[in-house]
Design a protein around this motif. Sequence first.
Motif, PDB file in Angstrom:
ATOM      1  N   PHE A   1       0.859  -1.170   0.000  1.00 48.51           N
ATOM      2  CA  PHE A   1       0.000   0.000   0.000  1.00 48.51           C
ATOM      3  C   PHE A   1       0.896   1.220   0.000  1.00 48.51           C
ATOM      4  CE2 PHE A   1       0.873  -1.288   4.305  1.00 48.51           C
ATOM      5  CZ  PHE A   1       1.196  -0.110   4.947  1.00 48.51           C
ATOM      6  N   SER A   2       0.334   2.330  -0.369  1.00 46.70           N
ATOM      7  CA  SER A   2       1.116   3.557  -0.332  1.00 46.70           C
ATOM      8  C   SER A   2       0.369   4.603   0.473  1.00 46.70           C
ATOM      9  CB  SER A   2       1.398   4.073  -1.745  1.00 46.70           C
ATOM     10  OG  SER A   2       0.186   4.452  -2.369  1.00 46.70           O
ATOM     11  N   ILE A   3       1.098   5.323   1.251  1.00 47.14           N
ATOM     12  CA  ILE A   3       0.547   6.400   2.049  1.00 47.14           C
ATOM     13  C   ILE A   3       0.915   7.694   1.333  1.00 47.14           C
ATOM     14  CG2 ILE A   3       0.543   7.525   4.304  1.00 47.14           C
ATOM     15  CD1 ILE A   3      -0.466   4.603   4.289  1.00 47.14           C
ATOM     16  N   PRO A   4      -0.065   8.503   0.985  1.00 50.55           N
ATOM     17  CA  PRO A   4       0.241   9.718   0.233  1.00 50.55           C
ATOM     18  C   PRO A   4       1.030  10.726   1.057  1.00 50.55           C
ATOM     19  CG  PRO A   4      -2.036   9.747   0.955  1.00 50.55           C
ATOM     20  CD  PRO A   4      -1.480   8.391   1.318  1.00 50.55           C
ATOM     21  N   GLN A   5       1.823  11.519   0.356  1.00 48.17           N
ATOM     22  CA  GLN A   5       2.471  12.653   1.008  1.00 48.17           C
ATOM     23  C   GLN A   5       1.395  13.694   1.259  1.00 48.17           C
ATOM     24  OE1 GLN A   5       5.468  12.992   2.164  1.00 48.17           O
ATOM     25  NE2 GLN A   5       6.471  11.231   1.224  1.00 48.17           N
ATOM     26  N   VAL A   6       1.425  14.317   2.400  1.00 50.00           N
ATOM     27  CA  VAL A   6       0.427  15.319   2.747  1.00 50.00           C
ATOM     28  C   VAL A   6       1.124  16.658   2.898  1.00 50.00           C
ATOM     29  CG1 VAL A   6      -1.240  16.036   4.508  1.00 50.00           C
ATOM     30  CG2 VAL A   6      -1.020  13.620   3.914  1.00 50.00           C
ATOM     31  N   ASP A   7       0.573  17.669   2.255  1.00 52.89           N
ATOM     32  CA  ASP A   7       1.066  19.031   2.426  1.00 52.89           C
ATOM     33  C   ASP A   7       0.478  19.545   3.739  1.00 52.89           C
ATOM     34  OD1 ASP A   7       1.496  21.801   2.436  1.00 52.89           O
ATOM     35  OD2 ASP A   7       1.361  21.921   0.253  1.00 52.89           O
ATOM     36  N   VAL A   8       1.258  19.432   4.800  1.00 60.44           N
ATOM     37  CA  VAL A   8       0.777  19.739   6.147  1.00 60.44           C
ATOM     38  C   VAL A   8       0.319  21.193   6.245  1.00 60.44           C
ATOM     39  CG1 VAL A   8       1.360  19.728   8.603  1.00 60.44           C
ATOM     40  CG2 VAL A   8       2.349  18.004   7.090  1.00 60.44           C
ATOM     41  N   LYS A   9       1.089  22.086   5.671  1.00 63.58           N
ATOM     42  CA  LYS A   9       0.732  23.504   5.742  1.00 63.58           C
ATOM     43  C   LYS A   9      -0.610  23.755   5.053  1.00 63.58           C
ATOM     44  CE  LYS A   9       2.495  28.141   4.874  1.00 63.58           C
ATOM     45  NZ  LYS A   9       3.647  28.932   4.416  1.00 63.58           N
ATOM     46  N   GLN A  10      -0.810  23.141   3.905  1.00 60.63           N
ATOM     47  CA  GLN A  10      -2.061  23.310   3.173  1.00 60.63           C
ATOM     48  C   GLN A  10      -3.244  22.783   3.984  1.00 60.63           C
ATOM     49  OE1 GLN A  10      -2.767  20.751  -0.274  1.00 60.63           O
ATOM     50  NE2 GLN A  10      -3.384  22.580  -1.427  1.00 60.63           N
ATOM     51  N   VAL A  11      -3.076  21.626   4.609  1.00 61.62           N
ATOM     52  CA  VAL A  11      -4.142  21.052   5.441  1.00 61.62           C
ATOM     53  C   VAL A  11      -4.434  21.980   6.613  1.00 61.62           C
ATOM     54  CG1 VAL A  11      -4.765  19.123   6.973  1.00 61.62           C
ATOM     55  CG2 VAL A  11      -3.625  18.677   4.784  1.00 61.62           C
ATOM     56  N   ARG A  12      -3.392  22.435   7.279  1.00 63.10           N
ATOM     57  CA  ARG A  12      -3.556  23.317   8.432  1.00 63.10           C
ATOM     58  C   ARG A  12      -4.258  24.606   8.045  1.00 63.10           C
ATOM     59  NH1 ARG A  12      -1.010  27.596   9.976  1.00 63.10           N
ATOM     60  NH2 ARG A  12       0.824  27.321   8.651  1.00 63.10           N
ATOM     61  N   GLU A  13      -3.826  25.208   6.935  1.00 68.77           N
ATOM     62  CA  GLU A  13      -4.426  26.464   6.497  1.00 68.77           C
ATOM     63  C   GLU A  13      -5.874  26.275   6.057  1.00 68.77           C
ATOM     64  OE1 GLU A  13      -1.605  27.886   3.594  1.00 68.77           O
ATOM     65  OE2 GLU A  13      -0.443  28.955   5.129  1.00 68.77           O
ATOM     66  N   ARG A  14      -6.170  25.140   5.408  1.00 68.01           N
ATOM     67  CA  ARG A  14      -7.544  24.848   5.015  1.00 68.01           C
ATOM     68  C   ARG A  14      -8.449  24.754   6.237  1.00 68.01           C
ATOM     69  NH1 ARG A  14      -7.258  19.756   2.550  1.00 68.01           N
ATOM     70  NH2 ARG A  14      -8.111  18.830   4.406  1.00 68.01           N
ATOM     71  N   MET A  15      -7.888  24.258   7.341  1.00 75.09           N
ATOM     72  CA  MET A  15      -8.643  24.156   8.586  1.00 75.09           C
ATOM     73  C   MET A  15      -8.669  25.480   9.342  1.00 75.09           C
ATOM     74  SD  MET A  15      -7.381  20.392   9.862  1.00 75.09           S
ATOM     75  CE  MET A  15      -8.542  20.327  11.221  1.00 75.09           C
ATOM     76  N   GLN A  16      -7.970  26.472   8.820  1.00 73.59           N
ATOM     77  CA  GLN A  16      -7.884  27.811   9.417  1.00 73.59           C
ATOM     78  C   GLN A  16      -7.338  27.756  10.848  1.00 73.59           C
ATOM     79  OE1 GLN A  16     -11.840  29.437   8.839  1.00 73.59           O
ATOM     80  NE2 GLN A  16     -11.360  29.985   6.718  1.00 73.59           N
TER      81      GLN A  16
END
Length: 111
Positions: free
Chosen positions: A45-60
């Motif tokens: 299986f593969s675990i995707p790379q996550v853009d942490v900053k993008q996720v954090r900013e999307r969550m405001q």
Amino acid sequence: MKKPTKKKSKAKARTTAFGQSILRGVEEAIQYARGEDPGVKVHSFSIPQVDVKQVRERMQLTQIEFAERFGFPIATLRNWEQGRRDPELSARILLAVIAKRPDVIEEILAR
């Protein structure tokens, strides 16, 4: 010399079979690592790379809020966002879930 009881003989047979099973597994793993086909089913299986900053900013959320909400050390979060470090596998799995379903993680951590 005492003759082994049936109970001890069965336990020894199970242990021997278990040990042989482990050895077979190790041999198959070595064959697979060498690029040979050991004739076993391989799951990957593969675990995707996550853009942490993008996720954090999307969550405001600020870095501190995100780190506190999901249990990350703030320094670790900053290192990820600034590209100095990559999250390890377990953190990548958690970040992938946070990216898609932060409510699930928040519910689990709230208990």
